[in-house]
Design a protein around this motif. Structure first.
Motif, PDB file in Angstrom:
ATOM      1  N   LEU A  81       0.852  -1.179   0.000  1.00 45.72           N
ATOM      2  CA  LEU A  81       0.000   0.000   0.000  1.00 45.72           C
ATOM      3  C   LEU A  81       0.890   1.232   0.000  1.00 45.72           C
ATOM      4  N   ASP A  82       0.702   2.116  -0.985  1.00 44.78           N
ATOM      5  CA  ASP A  82       1.518   3.326  -1.023  1.00 44.78           C
ATOM      6  C   ASP A  82       1.013   4.341   0.009  1.00 44.78           C
ATOM      7  N   ASP A  83       1.634   5.508   0.055  1.00 40.59           N
ATOM      8  CA  ASP A  83       1.295   6.504   1.078  1.00 40.59           C
ATOM      9  C   ASP A  83      -0.115   7.055   0.921  1.00 40.59           C
ATOM     10  N   PHE A  84      -0.737   6.807  -0.231  1.00 45.65           N
ATOM     11  CA  PHE A  84      -2.115   7.233  -0.446  1.00 45.65           C
ATOM     12  C   PHE A  84      -3.101   6.093  -0.199  1.00 45.65           C
ATOM     13  N   GLY A  85      -2.594   4.951   0.284  1.00 45.92           N
ATOM     14  CA  GLY A  85      -3.442   3.812   0.573  1.00 45.92           C
ATOM     15  C   GLY A  85      -3.817   2.983  -0.636  1.00 45.92           C
ATOM     16  N   ARG A  86      -3.123   3.179  -1.753  1.00 46.94           N
ATOM     17  CA  ARG A  86      -3.437   2.450  -2.983  1.00 46.94           C
ATOM     18  C   ARG A  86      -2.642   1.151  -3.069  1.00 46.94           C
ATOM     19  N   GLU A  87      -3.324   0.076  -3.444  1.00 47.27           N
ATOM     20  CA  GLU A  87      -2.649  -1.192  -3.711  1.00 47.27           C
ATOM     21  C   GLU A  87      -1.731  -0.997  -4.915  1.00 47.27           C
ATOM     22  N   THR A  88      -0.443  -1.250  -4.705  1.00 44.30           N
ATOM     23  CA  THR A  88       0.587  -0.951  -5.702  1.00 44.30           C
ATOM     24  C   THR A  88       1.447  -2.186  -5.935  1.00 44.30           C
ATOM     25  N   VAL A  89       1.832  -2.415  -7.177  1.00 46.27           N
ATOM     26  CA  VAL A  89       2.758  -3.498  -7.518  1.00 46.27           C
ATOM     27  C   VAL A  89       3.966  -2.900  -8.217  1.00 46.27           C
ATOM     28  N   THR A  90       5.152  -3.207  -7.701  1.00 45.63           N
ATOM     29  CA  THR A  90       6.383  -2.715  -8.313  1.00 45.63           C
ATOM     30  C   THR A  90       6.777  -3.596  -9.489  1.00 45.63           C
ATOM     31  N   TRP A  91       7.305  -2.961 -10.527  1.00 43.53           N
ATOM     32  CA  TRP A  91       7.957  -3.660 -11.636  1.00 43.53           C
ATOM     33  C   TRP A  91       9.353  -3.038 -11.763  1.00 43.53           C
ATOM     34  N   ILE A  92      10.284  -3.562 -10.978  1.00 41.31           N
ATOM     35  CA  ILE A  92      11.656  -3.046 -10.999  1.00 41.31           C
ATOM     36  C   ILE A  92      12.501  -4.034 -11.790  1.00 41.31           C
ATOM     37  N   THR A 122      11.299   6.981 -11.866  1.00 37.02           N
ATOM     38  CA  THR A 122      11.638   7.266 -10.476  1.00 37.02           C
ATOM     39  C   THR A 122      10.709   8.289  -9.840  1.00 37.02           C
ATOM     40  N   HIS A 123      10.130   9.179 -10.647  1.00 36.25           N
ATOM     41  CA  HIS A 123       9.326  10.274 -10.117  1.00 36.25           C
ATOM     42  C   HIS A 123       7.861  10.208 -10.549  1.00 36.25           C
ATOM     43  N   GLN A 124       7.458   9.122 -11.175  1.00 36.53           N
ATOM     44  CA  GLN A 124       6.054   8.904 -11.546  1.00 36.53           C
ATOM     45  C   GLN A 124       5.475  10.078 -12.360  1.00 36.53           C
ATOM     46  N   PRO A 213      11.470  -3.091   0.552  1.00 36.54           N
ATOM     47  CA  PRO A 213      12.741  -2.356   0.598  1.00 36.54           C
ATOM     48  C   PRO A 213      12.615  -0.957   0.003  1.00 36.54           C
ATOM     49  N   ASP A 214      13.308  -0.013   0.608  1.00 38.53           N
ATOM     50  CA  ASP A 214      13.229   1.378   0.139  1.00 38.53           C
ATOM     51  C   ASP A 214      13.743   1.542  -1.283  1.00 38.53           C
ATOM     52  N   ASP A 215      14.701   0.699  -1.683  1.00 41.11           N
ATOM     53  CA  ASP A 215      15.307   0.923  -3.000  1.00 41.11           C
ATOM     54  C   ASP A 215      14.412   0.502  -4.165  1.00 41.11           C
ATOM     55  N   VAL A 216      13.251  -0.103  -3.878  1.00 39.66           N
ATOM     56  CA  VAL A 216      12.320  -0.408  -4.970  1.00 39.66           C
ATOM     57  C   VAL A 216      11.151   0.570  -5.006  1.00 39.66           C
ATOM     58  N   LYS A 217      11.110   1.506  -4.073  1.00 36.43           N
ATOM     59  CA  LYS A 217      10.026   2.476  -4.046  1.00 36.43           C
ATOM     60  C   LYS A 217      10.400   3.714  -4.872  1.00 36.43           C
ATOM     61  N   PRO A 218       9.404   4.434  -5.393  1.00 36.26           N
ATOM     62  CA  PRO A 218       9.705   5.634  -6.182  1.00 36.26           C
ATOM     63  C   PRO A 218      10.250   6.759  -5.319  1.00 36.26           C
ATOM     64  N   LEU A 219      10.979   7.686  -5.942  1.00 41.53           N
ATOM     65  CA  LEU A 219      11.503   8.846  -5.223  1.00 41.53           C
ATOM     66  C   LEU A 219      10.420   9.913  -5.016  1.00 41.53           C
ATOM     67  N   ARG A 220       9.384   9.849  -5.818  1.00 40.16           N
ATOM     68  CA  ARG A 220       8.280  10.806  -5.728  1.00 40.16           C
ATOM     69  C   ARG A 220       6.980  10.078  -6.022  1.00 40.16           C
ATOM     70  N   LEU A 221       5.927  10.387  -5.298  1.00 40.63           N
ATOM     71  CA  LEU A 221       4.616   9.784  -5.526  1.00 40.63           C
ATOM     72  C   LEU A 221       3.687  10.761  -6.217  1.00 40.63           C
ATOM     73  N   GLU A 222       2.864  10.241  -7.118  1.00 37.08           N
ATOM     74  CA  GLU A 222       1.859  11.055  -7.805  1.00 37.08           C
ATOM     75  C   GLU A 222       0.488  10.532  -7.426  1.00 37.08           C
ATOM     76  N   ARG A 223      -0.355  11.431  -6.884  1.00 37.01           N
ATOM     77  CA  ARG A 223      -1.696  11.034  -6.468  1.00 37.01           C
ATOM     78  C   ARG A 223      -2.653  10.931  -7.655  1.00 37.01           C
ATOM     79  N   ARG A 224      -2.495  11.802  -8.644  1.00 39.54           N
ATOM     80  CA  ARG A 224      -3.461  11.871  -9.743  1.00 39.54           C
ATOM     81  C   ARG A 224      -3.361  10.651 -10.641  1.00 39.54           C
ATOM     82  N   GLU A 225      -4.505  10.204 -11.154  1.00 34.38           N
ATOM     83  CA  GLU A 225      -4.564   9.006 -11.991  1.00 34.38           C
ATOM     84  C   GLU A 225      -5.002   9.375 -13.401  1.00 34.38           C
TER      85      GLU A 225
END
Length: 225
Positions: A81-92, A122-124, A213-225
């Motif tokens: 769950l990202d900081d906005f509570g959205r179910e998120t899947v990483t593709w790194i 990295t910055h969505q 792990p922190d290294d698979v998360k984005p450096l910036r989150l975007e709320r808008r879809e």
């Protein structure tokens, strides 16, 4: 909790090969991650005039400018769950080319848009609609559609003249007992941009108390879809 791919595919999810169902069927509630490791038989790019554009994209981890064969490959798929509570899947995706490269993406299911949305890089900055379908062999296809660009208060539909349309095909090879993937990114005006193809195995890992792990998360989150 259903995975974002189950929500997008609905009843068609049951047509996927069992191994593909397992690979795309987990959510943050399961506390697991799929870590793939293998080899890309080939990484390629388009005509020489596309290369500067690809290097620019590589700066934000959304494109590959190299050409190579037999490239060691890794893909990290974490559900959280990202900081906005959205179910998120990483593709790194990591490629051990002459200069090690990463191709980062973060997928959510947008109830408003009724489909998976893929935040690239990295910055969505780019949010891309993803259309999912199941092939005759139970493989999964992901095709990119409309693209939206976000930076601070700025938001606009990104013209496809200056971007690529991705076709991702992933399936399970029963004979080899491996997952296979083929990716082609093209531009309707400039032609093929880049792509890769190969195979990998999956190791299932438990997500520990520290979480993703922190290294698979984005450096910036975007709320808008």
């Amino acid at each position: 909790m259903s995975s974002i791919y189950q929500r997008a595919l609905g009843s068609d999810f049951g047509r996927l090969h069992p191994q593909i169902q397992r690979r795309f069927g987990f959510s943050s509630a399961d506390g697991i991650a799929a870590i793939g490791a293998g080899t890309m038989d080939a990484i390629w790019h388009g005509a020489p005039y596309t290369v500067p554009f690809l290097y620019l994209g590589a700066w934000r981890r959304i494109m590959l400018p190299e050409q190579a064969r037999d490239v060691p490959f890794r893909i990290d798929n974490y559900a959280y769950l990202d900081d906005f509570g959205r179910e998120t899947v990483t593709w790194i995706r990591r490629f051990k080319t002459r200069k090690a490269r990463r191709f980062d993406a973060y997928m959510i299911y947008s109830a408003r848009r009724g489909k998976v949305v893929d935040y690239l890089g990295t910055h969505q900055h780019l949010a891309v609609d993803i259309d999912l379908s199941v092939d005759k062999g139970g493989g999964l296809r992901l095709k990119s559609g409309a693209q939206l660009f976000y930076e601070g208060p700025v938001a606009f539909s990104f013209p496809l003249l200056f971007s690529g349309v991705a076709d991702v095909h992933e399936w399970y090879d029963e004979e080899a007992r491996r997952f296979r993937i083929e990716v082609v990114v093209h531009n309707r005006t400039w032609g093929p941009l880049f792509g890769y193809r190969g195979s990998f195995d999956i190791e299932w890992r438990t997500v520990g108390a520290g979480g993703v792990p922190d290294d698979v998360k984005p450096l910036r989150l975007e709320r808008r879809e």
